[in-house]
Enzyme design. Structure first.
Site, PDB file in Angstrom:
ATOM      1  N   ARG A 136     -46.590 -65.087  27.259  1.00 12.29           N
ATOM      2  CA  ARG A 136     -46.324 -65.765  25.984  1.00 12.29           C
ATOM      3  C   ARG A 136     -47.171 -67.028  25.871  1.00 12.29           C
ATOM      4  O   ARG A 136     -47.722 -67.338  24.821  1.00 12.29           O
ATOM      5  CB  ARG A 136     -44.842 -66.155  25.894  1.00 12.29           C
ATOM      6  CG  ARG A 136     -43.881 -65.003  25.722  1.00 12.29           C
ATOM      7  CD  ARG A 136     -42.488 -65.529  25.360  1.00 12.29           C
ATOM      8  NE  ARG A 136     -41.448 -64.596  25.766  1.00 12.29           N
ATOM      9  CZ  ARG A 136     -40.465 -64.874  26.592  1.00 12.29           C
ATOM     10  NH1 ARG A 136     -40.380 -66.083  27.136  1.00 12.29           N
ATOM     11  NH2 ARG A 136     -39.557 -63.981  26.902  1.00 12.29           N
ATOM     12  N   ASP A 188     -33.786 -60.834  24.264  1.00 14.83           N
ATOM     13  CA  ASP A 188     -33.476 -59.681  25.110  1.00 14.83           C
ATOM     14  C   ASP A 188     -33.442 -60.059  26.582  1.00 14.83           C
ATOM     15  O   ASP A 188     -32.630 -59.538  27.351  1.00 14.83           O
ATOM     16  CB  ASP A 188     -34.515 -58.582  24.884  1.00 14.83           C
ATOM     17  CG  ASP A 188     -34.441 -57.993  23.488  1.00 14.83           C
ATOM     18  OD1 ASP A 188     -33.345 -58.015  22.899  1.00 14.83           O
ATOM     19  OD2 ASP A 188     -35.474 -57.535  22.978  1.00 14.83           O
ATOM     20  N   GLU A 189     -34.320 -60.964  26.980  1.00 16.90           N
ATOM     21  CA  GLU A 189     -34.362 -61.388  28.384  1.00 16.90           C
ATOM     22  C   GLU A 189     -33.013 -61.936  28.828  1.00 16.90           C
ATOM     23  O   GLU A 189     -32.487 -61.573  29.885  1.00 16.90           O
ATOM     24  CB  GLU A 189     -35.459 -62.432  28.575  1.00 16.90           C
ATOM     25  CG  GLU A 189     -35.685 -62.835  30.015  1.00 16.90           C
ATOM     26  CD  GLU A 189     -36.878 -63.765  30.176  1.00 16.90           C
ATOM     27  OE1 GLU A 189     -37.014 -64.344  31.270  1.00 16.90           O
ATOM     28  OE2 GLU A 189     -37.662 -63.926  29.224  1.00 16.90           O
ATOM     29  N   GLY A 190     -32.450 -62.800  28.009  1.00 18.27           N
ATOM     30  CA  GLY A 190     -31.169 -63.381  28.363  1.00 18.27           C
ATOM     31  C   GLY A 190     -30.029 -62.378  28.308  1.00 18.27           C
ATOM     32  O   GLY A 190     -29.169 -62.337  29.198  1.00 18.27           O
TER      33      GLY A 190
END
Length: 478
Positions: free
Chosen positions: A157, A197-199
Site C-alpha cells: 500500500r 478485511d485484514e482486521g
C-alpha cells in the site's frame, strides 16, 4: 476319532482337486484362470502404488473421511516479509461448519514483496521457497482443488499503486503458470488487502480458535482483537448488545462491519490505521523529535534512545546524529504527539488521528482483549506476562528506557539484542501509549498476548483461509 477329524478336511480337498484336474486343463478353464491372474496382478499393483486404495475400496467410512479433507493456502505478503500458511480442514459439505485439523506448514521469507519495487518478476520468484514447501505437503490428488490467495498488506500500500500493481500481476502470472493451486476470489485472489478485511479476518481467526462460533457458546462474549504490523495497526471488536439483545447503534460508515458467519450475524466496529504500524511509528517518532528540536544543534537530544548513546539516523540522504536521553516521561510525550489525538473528529467519540471509535470502557465491558504480532514480539521476550494490565507494561517500559532493565539482564543473547537495537524504549513507549492513550483501554482491563492459540498462528490468515475455502468456484472442480 481325533485323527479322522483332522484328516477329513484335507482328504476332501485332495479328492476334490483330483476330480477337477481335468477341468482345469480345458480351454475355458485356462481363460478363466488367466483372467483371475490378471485381476490379481492389477490388485497387487494397486496396493503397491496406491496403498490406501484397498482400504478405501472396502471401507465406506474411509472414502467419506477422505472426501472431507480439504486444504487451503494463504500467503501473507507483509511489509517486512512473506509468510505462507498451509491449513488442513475437515468439512464434508459446504452446509456444515468447517473444522481446523491442523496448520500443517508455517514458513516465511525475508524481505517482503515491496523490497522488489523495480523487479516484479523477482518479487514473484521470492515466493518459490514457500510454494515448493506447499507442493510437497498437499497431497497431489487434492492440489488442483486446494485454493490459494496472496494478500499483500501495508508494505505494498505504501509503495504506490503503479508499482504495487506490477508486482501483483507478476505474482499472479507466476502462480498460474508454475503451480497447480487454483487462485480463487477473482481479482481479490492476488491483491492488496483492504484494511477492513485484514482486521475482520483476524477477528474471525481468534474467535474461531477460542471456540466462540460454537453454537453452545452463543451467549459468550466474543474477543476483541488488536493487531500491530509493520505498516499498520487494526482494531476490531463486537460492541456489547443492548439489554433487549439488539445491536447497539453504529454510524453507517466504514467503521461499521456487518458479518454473517456460521449462520449468525455480527455487528463489528473495525478500523485499520495505515502508517501506525511499528516500523512506520518509528519513522514518525524520529520525525517528531526532529521537529521538536532545534535544527542547528550538532547532537539532537532523543528522549526515546538509551542515555549517552550517539546514534545516526538517516533521513533521506542526510544522516542525523541523535544523543540518547533515556527519558520515559519525555518519550511518552513524543508518542502522544505522534498519535495526533487532537485532530478534528468527524464522528464523535474518537480514539486518535481523528478516527471514530466507541469507547471500550463503555461499550466492550465483558469480552477478552487479544493482542498479537509486534505487540507480542516486543513484550514477551522481555518477560511481560502473557496476560497483563497496562500498569505492568508501563513499569516495564520505564525500566527499559531508564537502563535499569539492561543492568539486571543475565541472559547474554537478550542483552546483545537490547544493545544491538537501541529502539526498544521507543517501541515499548509507542505500544504502551497506543493501547492506553490511543485506544483508551482502561488500566483495570486484562490484555492477552497471543502469538498462537492451540498451536495455530493468530492474525488474519486463518480467517481469510476459511473464507477462500468457501468460494463457490471450488464446487465446480471435480
Amino acid at each position: 476319532m481325533e485323527k479322522k477329524a483332522v484328516k477329513a478336511p484335507y482328504t476332501q480337498l485332495r479328492e476334490s482337486a483330483k476330480k477337477n484336474e481335468k477341468t482345469k486343463r480345458s480351454p475355458a478353464a485356462v481363460q478363466i484362470r488367466l483372467g483371475l491372474m490378471s485381476i490379481g496382478i492389477f490388485v497387487a499393483m494397486a496396493v503397491y502404488f496406491f496403498p490406501n486404495f484397498i482400504s478405501r475400496l472396502g471401507d465406506n467410512k474411509a472414502i467419506d473421511q477422505g472426501s472431507c479433507q480439504k486444504y487451503a493456502l494463504m500467503i501473507d505478503a507483509g511489509s517486512t516479509g512473506s509468510r505462507i500458511h498451509v491449513y488442513r480442514f475437515h468439512q464434508c459439505t459446504h452446509l456444515e461448519p468447517v473444522k481446523l485439523e491442523e496448520e500443517e506448514l508455517f514458513a516465511q521469507t525475508i524481505p517482503g514483496l515491496s523490497a522488489y519495487a523495480d523487479d516484479p518478476q523477482q518479487a514473484a520468484e521470492s515466493l518459490d521457497v514457500l510454494l515448493k514447501g506447499a507442493v510437497e505437503l498437499v497431497p497431489k490428488h487434492l492440489q488442483h482443488k486446494t485454493p490459494i490467495a496472496v494478500k499483500a498488506t501495508a508494505g505494498l500500500r505504501l509503495l504506490g499503486q503503479s508499482k504495487g500493481d506490477d508486482i501483483l500481476k507478476s505474482v499472479r502470472r507466476h502462480l498460474e503458470t508454475q503451480y497447480p493451486f487454483p487462485i480463487v476470489g477473482g481479482e481479490d485472489g492476488v491483491a492488496i488487502m483492504d484494511g477492513r478485511d485484514e482486521g475482520v479476518f483476524a477477528w474471525i481467526t481468534v474467535n474461531f480458535l477460542l471456540g466462540n462460533f460454537d453454537p453452545s457458546t452463543i451467549h459468550r462474549p466474543t474477543a476483541a482483537v488488536l493487531d500491530l504490523g509493520g505498516g499498520s495497526t487494526q482494531i476490531v471488536f463486537e460492541p456489547d448488545r443492548l439489554e433487549d439483545g439488539t445491536f447497539p447503534p453504529l454510524p453507517d460508515n466504514d467503521f461499521k462491519y456487518v458479518l454473517k458467519h456460521e449462520g449468525r450475524d455480527y455487528l463489528l466496529y473495525q478500523h485499520s490505521y495505515l502508517g501506525y504500524g511499528l516500523m512506520e511509528a518509528r519513522k514518525r517518532m524520529h520525525q517528531q523529535v526532529l521537529q521538536q528540536t532545534l535544527a542547528d544543534e550538532d547532537n539532537l537530544s532523543h528522549a526515546c534512545l538509551p542515555r549517552g548513546l550517539n546514534w545516526e539516523y538517516t533521513k533521506g540522504n542526510d544522516p542525523v546524529k541523535f544523543m540518547g536521553q533515556g527519558s520515559f516521561a519525555d518519550c511518552l510525550g513524543v508518542a502522544d504527539s505522534m498519535l495526533n489525538k487532537e485532530k478534528m473528529c468527524d464522528y464523535s467519540p474518537c480514539s486518535f488521528d481523528g478516527i471514530y471509535q466507541p469507547p471500550i470502557a463503555d461499550t466492550f465491558k465483558q469480552g477478552p482483549i487479544y493482542i498479537f504480532s509486534y505487540f507480542h514480539d516486543r513484550t514477551i521476550p522481555l518477560g511481560l506476562p502473557v496476560s497483563f494490565k497496562l500498569p505492568e507494561l508501563a513499569q516495564l517500559t520505564e525500566s527499559v528506557c531508564s537502563g535499569a532493565y539492561l543492568e539486571n539482564v543475565t541472559d547474554i543473547a537478550l542483552k546483545d539484542e537490547l544493545l544491538d537495537r537501541p529502539e526498544w524504549c521507543l517501541d515499548l513507549s509507542f505500544i504502551y501509549r497506543l493501547l492506553s492513550f490511543g485506544y483508551e483501554i482502561p488500566d483495570n482491563r486484562e490484555l492477552t498476548v497471543a502469538k498462537k492459540i492451540d498451536g495455530v498462528e493468530t492474525g488474519w490468515c486463518l480467517g481469510a483461509a476459511i473464507a477462500i475455502l468457501g468460494d463457490n468456484s471450488l464446487k465446480d472442480i471435480v
